[in-house]
Motif scaffolding. Structure first.
Motif, PDB file in Angstrom:
ATOM      1  N   UNK A   1      43.342 -67.506 -51.122  1.00 49.74           N
ATOM      2  CA  UNK A   1      44.415 -68.350 -52.561  1.00 49.74           C
ATOM      3  C   UNK A   1      44.191 -69.740 -51.699  1.00 49.74           C
ATOM      4  N   UNK A   2      45.311 -69.752 -50.528  1.00 49.56           N
ATOM      5  CA  UNK A   2      45.373 -70.638 -49.502  1.00 49.56           C
ATOM      6  C   UNK A   2      44.850 -71.643 -49.454  1.00 49.56           C
ATOM      7  N   UNK A   3      43.754 -71.157 -49.310  1.00 42.93           N
ATOM      8  CA  UNK A   3      41.637 -71.738 -48.795  1.00 42.93           C
ATOM      9  C   UNK A   3      42.583 -72.989 -49.897  1.00 42.93           C
ATOM     10  N   UNK A   4      42.210 -72.487 -50.881  1.00 42.84           N
ATOM     11  CA  UNK A   4      41.905 -73.429 -51.981  1.00 42.84           C
ATOM     12  C   UNK A   4      42.459 -74.888 -52.294  1.00 42.84           C
ATOM     13  N   UNK A   5      44.560 -73.983 -52.359  1.00 41.71           N
ATOM     14  CA  UNK A   5      45.482 -74.719 -51.602  1.00 41.71           C
ATOM     15  C   UNK A   5      45.619 -75.718 -50.827  1.00 41.71           C
ATOM     16  N   UNK A   6      44.926 -75.453 -49.503  1.00 36.74           N
ATOM     17  CA  UNK A   6      44.229 -76.732 -48.384  1.00 36.74           C
ATOM     18  C   UNK A   6      43.706 -77.671 -48.567  1.00 36.74           C
ATOM     19  N   UNK A   7      42.370 -76.584 -49.669  1.00 38.14           N
ATOM     20  CA  UNK A   7      41.482 -78.075 -49.679  1.00 38.14           C
ATOM     21  C   UNK A   7      42.192 -79.304 -51.290  1.00 38.14           C
ATOM     22  N   UNK A   8      43.240 -78.423 -52.179  1.00 37.88           N
ATOM     23  CA  UNK A   8      42.923 -79.081 -53.124  1.00 37.88           C
ATOM     24  C   UNK A   8      44.888 -79.580 -52.060  1.00 37.88           C
ATOM     25  N   UNK A   9      45.462 -79.478 -50.769  1.00 41.84           N
ATOM     26  CA  UNK A   9      46.215 -81.148 -50.573  1.00 41.84           C
ATOM     27  C   UNK A   9      45.532 -81.869 -50.114  1.00 41.84           C
ATOM     28  N   UNK A  10      44.436 -81.794 -49.934  1.00 37.25           N
ATOM     29  CA  UNK A  10      43.236 -83.161 -49.220  1.00 37.25           C
ATOM     30  C   UNK A  10      43.303 -83.810 -50.056  1.00 37.25           C
ATOM     31  N   UNK A  11      43.284 -83.588 -51.733  1.00 40.64           N
ATOM     32  CA  UNK A  11      43.127 -84.396 -52.436  1.00 40.64           C
ATOM     33  C   UNK A  11      44.010 -85.478 -53.182  1.00 40.64           C
ATOM     34  N   UNK A  12      43.651 -86.110 -54.249  1.00 33.72           N
ATOM     35  CA  UNK A  12      44.873 -87.040 -54.728  1.00 33.72           C
ATOM     36  C   UNK A  12      44.713 -87.334 -55.477  1.00 33.72           C
ATOM     37  N   UNK A  13      46.693 -86.660 -56.451  1.00 34.58           N
ATOM     38  CA  UNK A  13      46.908 -86.054 -57.163  1.00 34.58           C
ATOM     39  C   UNK A  13      46.672 -87.028 -58.602  1.00 34.58           C
ATOM     40  N   UNK A  14      46.603 -88.319 -58.037  1.00 38.29           N
ATOM     41  CA  UNK A  14      46.532 -89.579 -58.583  1.00 38.29           C
ATOM     42  C   UNK A  14      44.956 -89.304 -59.450  1.00 38.29           C
ATOM     43  N   UNK A  15      43.996 -88.967 -59.149  1.00 39.46           N
ATOM     44  CA  UNK A  15      42.703 -88.795 -59.234  1.00 39.46           C
ATOM     45  C   UNK A  15      42.589 -87.265 -60.528  1.00 39.46           C
ATOM     46  N   UNK A  16      43.717 -86.422 -60.812  1.00 41.61           N
ATOM     47  CA  UNK A  16      43.437 -85.910 -61.729  1.00 41.61           C
ATOM     48  C   UNK A  16      44.339 -86.521 -63.482  1.00 41.61           C
ATOM     49  N   UNK A  17      45.171 -87.889 -63.238  1.00 39.35           N
ATOM     50  CA  UNK A  17      45.805 -88.065 -64.857  1.00 39.35           C
ATOM     51  C   UNK A  17      44.464 -88.284 -65.399  1.00 39.35           C
ATOM     52  N   UNK A  18      43.180 -89.037 -65.631  1.00 41.88           N
ATOM     53  CA  UNK A  18      42.144 -89.961 -66.263  1.00 41.88           C
ATOM     54  C   UNK A  18      41.922 -88.402 -66.957  1.00 41.88           C
ATOM     55  N   UNK A  19      41.527 -87.543 -65.681  1.00 46.44           N
ATOM     56  CA  UNK A  19      41.238 -85.607 -66.700  1.00 46.44           C
ATOM     57  C   UNK A  19      42.106 -85.132 -67.117  1.00 46.44           C
ATOM     58  N   UNK A  20      43.285 -85.214 -66.750  1.00 45.79           N
ATOM     59  CA  UNK A  20      44.091 -84.244 -68.297  1.00 45.79           C
ATOM     60  C   UNK A  20      44.116 -85.537 -69.105  1.00 45.79           C
ATOM     61  N   UNK A  21      44.211 -86.667 -68.809  1.00 48.14           N
ATOM     62  CA  UNK A  21      44.263 -87.483 -69.892  1.00 48.14           C
ATOM     63  C   UNK A  21      42.821 -87.119 -71.157  1.00 48.14           C
ATOM     64  N   UNK A  22      41.930 -87.007 -70.943  1.00 48.79           N
ATOM     65  CA  UNK A  22      40.880 -86.336 -71.132  1.00 48.79           C
ATOM     66  C   UNK A  22      41.272 -84.881 -72.047  1.00 48.79           C
ATOM     67  N   UNK A  23      42.027 -84.656 -71.820  1.00 51.26           N
ATOM     68  CA  UNK A  23      42.086 -83.124 -72.385  1.00 51.26           C
ATOM     69  C   UNK A  23      42.861 -82.584 -73.748  1.00 51.26           C
ATOM     70  N   UNK A  24      42.348 -82.213 -74.852  1.00 48.19           N
ATOM     71  CA  UNK A  24      42.791 -83.036 -76.539  1.00 48.19           C
ATOM     72  C   UNK A  24      43.330 -81.257 -76.669  1.00 48.19           C
ATOM     73  N   UNK A  25      43.875 -81.682 -77.528  1.00 47.00           N
ATOM     74  CA  UNK A  25      44.825 -80.094 -78.279  1.00 47.00           C
ATOM     75  C   UNK A  25      43.596 -79.873 -79.056  1.00 47.00           C
ATOM     76  N   UNK A  26      42.948 -79.857 -79.048  1.00 45.22           N
ATOM     77  CA  UNK A  26      41.939 -78.789 -80.182  1.00 45.22           C
ATOM     78  C   UNK A  26      40.516 -78.272 -78.834  1.00 45.22           C
ATOM     79  N   UNK A  27      40.982 -78.634 -77.750  1.00 41.41           N
ATOM     80  CA  UNK A  27      39.863 -78.072 -76.650  1.00 41.41           C
ATOM     81  C   UNK A  27      40.014 -76.542 -76.194  1.00 41.41           C
ATOM     82  N   UNK A  28      39.037 -75.901 -75.922  1.00 46.39           N
ATOM     83  CA  UNK A  28      39.501 -75.278 -75.389  1.00 46.39           C
ATOM     84  C   UNK A  28      40.134 -74.782 -74.717  1.00 46.39           C
TER      85      UNK A  28
END
Length: 592
Positions: free
Chosen positions: A145-172
């Motif tokens: 699992x730590x390998x995935x977390x290390x991959x994540x640490x190299x990413x930019x958290x700001x890139x998650x905001x539009x993805x989160x905004x696109x998720x609707x309450x009625x989404x699976x």
């Protein structure tokens, strides 16, 4: 802040009441606490790591693990990119894993440990679409699992905001496969709003605050614990994960929780152990113990039994019941019980001891809660599953089936539109398959499973669960199943609680230094169980009474395929496995 999607829970907790111990787990003998901010950071790392692997919105990711903080990091991390979690029971078979991976189109898997990793490797051997498997424990040859977390640490958290905004309450949000008692598992499609509406509408029934701690041990892959976990986190309740069922008593004393959820069987075992200790007492202490127990068995949430009873009960609480509360940590406000019918005698005794047991009712398809007995005595009627939660509609069909309609009812069964149309009618009513009634116009009472009722050859209906529940009130009965469809009378397969049976043997001069298979054939043992069944038969009409029993030496388990992961009996499989035995019960009668 409004909680509209599951991951909004994290920012809500951070904004309203951030915790130093949002989640906690025992590692190397010490409780390791994880703050709200750390949970958020780990969830973000999971999201960014999954994106680097090429996963995207609507992709399916399985989680196979017992409860631990990583389960929640994975859950929130998956949902933040609009992907769908597919939680699975660790105990199911390799064949079930393979079926679910294929049916759901799973692309990645989070798995707990070496043993489960081996099962996943076997199940995915010829499934090239399952590209990524990560383990929470370190396993030789596996990606940690730590390998995935290390991959994540190299990413930019700001890139998650539009993805989160696109998720609707009625989404699976999640696909939960329910094993049922026949056929392949069905994927129940639950949206963010399905589960969160259930949290909102159950809120006033569960008395929890930011100052409270919860002990979590029911599987998070089951909707009951998952929904309650979200409710805890919305209210900033600290969640401590029990190490295992074997040391749960120790964990209760260490954590001292205000709340936990459970299934009736665990409460039965706690009660049976307490009563067994009472039998070991002598003289005045033993008399006092059973005096208190008798008082408890008369307790009624709906009735004030007067000054004399209340005074005696207060004394019993001071002398006897205080030790019960201490054994459960000493701080409990309440226990929420679900997943099966709670014996009324247990509810009476625990309530009398100041331990408020709130029995709930629902299904995976309803996210799950439909009704729950309240924390306040006036909202709790023993023997019922309480009043409906807020914004919940229920009506009783002419044949007694419970139908329900609410924002918590699933989108449908994955890849099964015909089955969805069968279970949710054209007017939007979900057909639960349970038979029930309202008591005093307010409290819902479940009387049986519609699909499990059967007719005798005399045309009389038998509700097996009611009879089984009564028989299991005895500490000497571990499991049982009533049979007799199209026969003259009901009979029962009974599996003794062998620890309690051996105690009975010692007290009654019966040799128990033998195998279980030999013990269940002992004449005195068989006679004792027949007498026990006769005693419980007095609660039923003549045609409902169990006329014959057979004792079995081995427990039914998930591994043997005779129980579902939620510990319900698979009637068809058990009937088939014991076909000759069952036939012999009725053949003996025919030859008389």
């Amino acid at each position: 802040m409004e909680v509209r999607r599951s991951f909004d829970i994290l920012s809500h907790q951070l904004a309203t009441a951030p915790k130093a111990d949002s989640l906690a787990a025992k590692i190397d003998g010490t409780w390791q606490k994880i703050s709200t901010q750390q949970v958020i950071d780990h969830a973000n790392q999971v999201s960014l790591g999954l994106l680097q692997l090429g996963l995207k919105k609507d992709d399916k990711v399985a989680i196979i693990s017992m409860n631990r903080p990583e389960w929640m990091f994975a859950d929130f991390g998956i949902s933040q990119i609009g992907a769908t979690s597919v939680p699975m029971y660790p105990s199911i078979t390799v064949e079930d894993y393979k079926y679910i991976f294929t049916d759901a189109g799973v692309k990645a898997v989070f798995v707990a440990d070496e043993k489960l990793y081996a099962k996943v490797k076997e199940a995915t051997a010829d499934l090239p679409e399952v590209k990524h498997v990560f383990t929470f424990d370190k396993v030789a040859g596996a990606r940690h699992f730590s390998e995935l977390l290390e991959m994540g640490k190299k990413g930019d958290v700001a890139t998650l905001e539009p993805l989160k905004a696109a998720v609707q309450p009625d989404d699976l949000l999640t696909l939960i496969y329910t094993s049922g008692t026949t056929g392949n598992p069905k994927g129940v499609m639950l949206t963010h709003d399905n589960i969160l509406s259930n949290c909102r509408n159950s809120q006033r029934f569960v008395p929890v605050t930011k100052d409270d701690k919860a002990l979590s041990f029911l599987p998070l892959c089951h909707i009951f614990e998952r929904m309650v976990t979200y409710l805890y986190m919305i209210n900033s309740v600290s969640i401590y994960y029990a190490e295992s069922m074997e040391v749960i008593a120790d964990n209760l004393r260490e954590v001292k929780p205000e709340i936990f959820t459970t299934v009736p069987r665990l409460l039965e075992k706690v009660y049976d152990k307490i009563v067994a200790k009472g039998h070991e007492l002598e003289g005045v202490k033993k008399n006092l113990f059973f005096w208190a127990l008798d008082l408890g068995l008369k307790y009624d949430t709906q009735k004030d039994q007067g000054f004399f009873y209340n005074t005696q009960l207060a004394l019993a609480n001071k002398l006897i019941f205080n030790k019960w509360r201490e054994a459960l940590g000493g701080n409990l406000k309440c226990i929420v019980s679900g997943g099966g019918a709670l014996q009324p005698r247990l509810a009476r005794v625990f309530w009398s001891a100041g331990i408020r047991v709130m029995e709930g009712y629902g299904l995976t398809e309803t996210s799950p809660v439909i009704a729950v007995g309240g924390f306040e005595p006036e909202n709790n009627m023993i023997g019922t599953v309480g009043p409906l939660i807020d914004n919940m509609e229920v009506k009783i069909a002419p044949d007694g089936e419970i139908l329900t309609k609410s924002a918590s009812v699933m989108k449908g069964y994955y890849n099964k539109p015909e089955l969805t149309a069968k279970e949710i009618d054209a007017d939007g009513w979900f057909h639960t398959g349970d038979i029930g009634e309202f008591v005093n116009g307010k409290f819902l009472k479940i009387t049986d499973r519609k699909k499990e009722m059967f007719k005798t050859s005399g045309g009389k209906y038998i509700a097996p669960q009611v009879i089984e529940g009564k028989l299991k009130e005895s500490p000497l009965v571990e499991q049982c199943m009533v049979v007799g469809a199209d026969q003259k009378f009901p009979a029962a397969l009974v599996i003794p609680s062998f620890d309690d049976l051996k105690g009975w043997c010692k007290r009654n001069g019966v040799d128990c230094n033998c195998s279980n298979a030999e013990l269940v054939k002992n004449e005195k043992v068989v006679q004792m169980y027949e007498d026990l069944v006769k005693k419980y038969n007095q609660n039923f009409a003549q045609w409902e009474q169990v006329k014959k029993i057979v004792l079995l030496p081995n427990q039914w388990t998930v591994e043997t395929g005779e129980m579902t992961p939620t510990m319900k009996v698979k009637r068809k499989i058990i009937t088939e496995n014991n076909k000759d035995l069952i036939e012999s019960l009725y053949n003996q009668e025919a030859h008389r």
